[in-house]
Enzyme design. Structure first.
Site, short mmCIF file in Angstrom:
data_model
loop_
_atom_site.label_atom_id
_atom_site.label_comp_id
_atom_site.label_asym_id
_atom_site.label_seq_id
_atom_site.Cartn_x
_atom_site.Cartn_y
_atom_site.Cartn_z
N ASP A 19 0.83 -1.23 0.00
CA ASP A 19 0.00 0.00 0.00
C ASP A 19 0.85 1.26 0.00
O ASP A 19 0.36 2.36 -0.21
CB ASP A 19 -1.00 0.01 1.17
CG ASP A 19 -0.30 -0.01 2.53
OD1 ASP A 19 -0.97 -0.36 3.52
OD2 ASP A 19 0.91 0.31 2.61
N SER A 57 14.77 10.58 -2.10
CA SER A 57 15.96 10.76 -2.95
C SER A 57 17.18 11.20 -2.17
O SER A 57 17.07 12.03 -1.26
CB SER A 57 15.66 11.83 -4.01
OG SER A 57 16.84 12.15 -4.72
N ASN A 59 19.37 12.88 -3.62
CA ASN A 59 19.82 14.06 -4.36
C ASN A 59 19.53 15.32 -3.56
O ASN A 59 18.37 15.65 -3.30
CB ASN A 59 19.10 14.12 -5.72
CG ASN A 59 19.74 15.13 -6.64
OD1 ASN A 59 20.04 16.25 -6.22
ND2 ASN A 59 19.96 14.75 -7.88
N LYS A 220 20.00 7.86 2.38
CA LYS A 220 19.89 6.39 2.39
C LYS A 220 21.30 5.81 2.31
O LYS A 220 22.15 6.36 1.64
CB LYS A 220 19.09 5.90 1.15
CG LYS A 220 17.66 6.39 1.03
CD LYS A 220 17.12 6.15 -0.37
CE LYS A 220 17.76 7.11 -1.36
NZ LYS A 220 17.20 6.98 -2.72
O1 LIG Z 1 24.33 12.67 -4.84
C1 LIG Z 1 24.19 11.99 -5.85
O2 LIG Z 1 25.06 11.30 -6.37
C2 LIG Z 1 22.84 11.95 -6.50
O3 LIG Z 1 22.10 13.02 -6.09
C3 LIG Z 1 22.16 10.69 -6.09
O4 LIG Z 1 22.79 9.62 -6.62
C4 LIG Z 1 20.76 10.66 -6.61
O5 LIG Z 1 19.93 10.30 -5.66
P1 LIG Z 1 18.73 9.22 -5.81
O6 LIG Z 1 17.51 10.01 -6.29
O7 LIG Z 1 19.16 8.19 -6.83
O8 LIG Z 1 18.63 8.70 -4.41
#
Ligand SMILES: O=C(O)[C@H](O)[C@H](O)COP(=O)(O)O
Ligand SMILES: [Mg+2]
Length: 297
Positions: A19, A57, A59, A220
């Site tokens: 879910d 993410s 990022n 992560k």
């Molecule tokens: O910091 C980095 O290398 C990138 O932002 C990272 O690999 C991307 O993050 P993802 O969305 O794949 O967790």
């Protein structure tokens, strides 16, 4: 046992089983600014089934609001701010709620405005090279480029990385009383059918030159990202799946949090690394969009 999702029945049964879907972004939802095939249809299919979608993410180059803007530009609609958890946000939460850095201390950021925006949202004053005015921005002038009010250093992905930025970062890290916070450890990220240096590679330069390991890594697979998710969402871990493209961040994040995982092959990992099974990978698929595409044949 790792299972490849390559039939309509397998795709349908996976969708019914969970879910909550935790989506990594780079290499799963998009590569650079290009949406991956059938991602829009897959997201809309899951939304139509009232599934909870959370974008998780590493990022840190964009703030959460900029993530919403990017999703809207890619015609992915109806995503709320609390559905976006990125390493810039989890870094800001860590500094505010765990480190409890005093707000009269500035934070030197080697990274982009995703980090500075999220820190400013918590009331912190950030400092980057762009903020240094009326000074000669050269290594010869290094001793005049250091702000004695800096009380913390954050290092993340910086597409405008320069030697001078590294020089200034090192000056702060030479002071062991100044915490060294890394947004994430990704060595690379996928881009234009290749891969480019990621935040982890930038962190490694700061770490090697200062002979210091980060005092905290907020992306992560570290616990801070799950804590950040849980600060907004209740999860039933038995019905939650982490969808990612990288073994040592996304899949590891799933396994350390006892949630199932789906590895997709549109980012960093190759099928050869998972086709004979991997302890952190529950399922794998050629792409996220197969959850829709397999059933629409
Ligand atoms: O910091 C980095 O290398 C990138 O932002 C990272 O690999 C991307 O993050 P993802 O969305 O794949 O967790
Ligand atoms: Mg990724």
């Amino acid at each position: 046992m790792t299972v490849k999702i390559n039939t309509a029945e397998q795709a349908a049964s996976l969708i019914d089983k969970y879910d909550t879907f935790l989506f990594d972004c780079d290499g799963v939802i998009w590569v650079g600014n290009e949406l991956l095939p059938s991602v829009k249809e897959t997201i809309e299919l899951l939304q139509s089934k009232n599934k909870k979608l959370i974008f998780v993410s590493n990022n840190s180059t964009k703030s959460r609001i900029e993530y919403i803007e990017k999703l809207l530009k890619l015609n992915i609609n109806n995503i709320k701010l609390e559905q976006i958890i990125n390493s810039a946000y989890s870094t800001a939460i860590y500094i505010n709620e765990v480190l409890k850095l005093n707000k009269d201390k500035k934070i030197w950021v080697l990274g982009q405005n995703g980090i500075t925006s999220e820190l400013q949202n918590f009331g912190y004053e950030t400092l980057t090279l762009d903020d240094i005015k009326d000074k000669e921005l050269t290594m010869e002038n290094i001793n005049n480029l250091i702000d004695l009010n800096v009380g913390c250093v954050v290092v993340g992905l910086d597409f405008q990385l320069t030697y001078l930025k590294l020089c200034i970062t090192l000056q702060y890290l030479l002071n062991k009383d100044i915490p060294f916070i890394a947004t994430n450890i990704d060595s690379t990220f996928p881009f234009k059918n290749t891969k480019l240096p990621g935040a982890g590679s930038v962190v490694e330069i700061a770490s090697f030159s200062s002979n210091r390991k980060p005092d905290a890594i907020c992306g992560k697979p570290n616990p801070g990202m799950m804590d950040s998710i849980l600060s907004h969402h209740k999860l039933n871990k038995d019905k939650t799946i982490m969808v990612g493209d990288r073994l040592n961040t996304d899949m590891k994040f799933g396994s350390v949090n006892d949630i199932d995982t789906l590895l997709v092959l549109t980012g960093i990992e190759l099928e050869s690394t998972v086709s004979n099974g991997h302890p952190d990978v529950t399922y794998y698929a050629d792409k996220l969009g197969d959850l829709y595409a397999l059933g629409s044949k």
